[in-house]
Design a protein around this motif. Sequence first.
Motif, short mmCIF file in Angstrom:
data_model
loop_
_atom_site.label_atom_id
_atom_site.label_comp_id
_atom_site.label_asym_id
_atom_site.label_seq_id
_atom_site.Cartn_x
_atom_site.Cartn_y
_atom_site.Cartn_z
N THR A 9 -0.48 4.68 -1.59
CA THR A 9 0.19 5.97 -1.39
C THR A 9 1.54 5.94 -2.09
N VAL A 10 1.80 6.98 -2.89
CA VAL A 10 3.08 7.05 -3.61
C VAL A 10 3.86 8.27 -3.16
N ASP A 11 5.15 8.12 -3.03
CA ASP A 11 6.03 9.26 -2.81
C ASP A 11 7.13 9.19 -3.87
N LYS A 63 0.80 -1.23 0.00
CA LYS A 63 0.00 0.00 0.00
C LYS A 63 0.83 1.28 0.00
N GLY A 64 2.13 1.16 0.15
CA GLY A 64 3.00 2.34 0.12
C GLY A 64 4.15 2.13 -0.85
N ILE A 65 4.31 3.04 -1.81
CA ILE A 65 5.38 2.90 -2.81
C ILE A 65 6.21 4.17 -2.83
#
Lengths: 195, 195
Positions: A175-177, A158-160
Amino acid sequence: MGVYIQVLEDLQSQQQQVIPSEKLAEKCEVNSSQIRKDLAYFGEFGVRGVGYYVTDLLQAIKHFLGIDRNWNCILVGVGNLGRALLRHRQLPQKGFQIRMAFDCDPFKIGEHVAGHEVVCTRRLKEKAQLMQIDIGLITTPPERAQRAANHMMQAGIKGIINFAPTRIHVSSDVTVDYVDFSNHLISMAFRLSHP
Amino acid sequence: MGVYIQVLEDLQSQQQQVIPSEKLAEKCEVNSSQIRKDLAYFGEFGVRGVGYYVTDLLQAIKHFLGIDRNWNCILVGVGNLGRALLRHRQLPQKGFQIRMAFDCDPFKIGEHVAGHEVVCTRRLKEKAQLMQIDIGLITTPPERAQRAANHMMQAGIKGIINFAPTRIHVSSDVTVDYVDFSNHLISMAFRLSHP
């Protein structure tokens, strides 16, 4: 917040239990009204005339940020940047464990980097689902970043964090950063041009 | 701003001359009132009912940021991260030329990386002064970062970007920026903990 953590961890490793507010501000390179404002948020860790209790403050910041636990990470793309991250000594210290490394280059598959065997990216879903992986790091060339993101999403990550210099498309629950080195150079160029 | 530049450069390479405001906002992943606010700053590049002129807007942003010129950079520390930066294809495209690479490891000195011969760090001042170097990139292990910064300051470099996970001390006329990967992981952990 990263600066506060770094400075407080340095103090902790030097066995320092209390630090005066002005001294902490100086080490963090912020002014003392800013630090009081920032840290007031975490409750009453400052004691007038004494300073901050290092361990309590650090613990409160970490709890607030969600880094008082371990986060399982994987990495796709074992190039120079991927290797730098796999060998980064401070990430595990901060609770970020890179559990597995993937690459689609047959010459890299099977290689060991910093204690990790490089696994074929096609096996990401199968491998990652065995562990609870929270965060995926993309360090591929730009043209392979989307495919890496797709594999991560299929594995339920769920987090990239995308280090490849390109935009990626993800589903709305992910969620991407973006980490883009050129932004730091642009920001420096701006500061040097406007002294 | 980095996002706008990236998207506008993509559009330019696709020969697109004009882009509607909403379309640009969508590509940059900001809302259209934000983009109008941000871009109003650069003058009247938006035309009602038409959109933005890609080349003019890009040029104005670059001029504002000070990246409508070339910036000469050097790098100290030819490890994995240093190599990743030396091979980064987008930095030269954005006007950041890494002119020289230094390392104090005798096994690396003389090696060629992405067209650069690795030179002994002790020769930094002598070498860097021959060119007008604007920005120094530190990609050493933390314990060698301060020494790298000292060499850079002796060569008259006024902008330092420190990728090593440690604070460095510089004289007041030098601008420092820190790149700390763990901040991105901390920020992601925070976002995943507070959905």
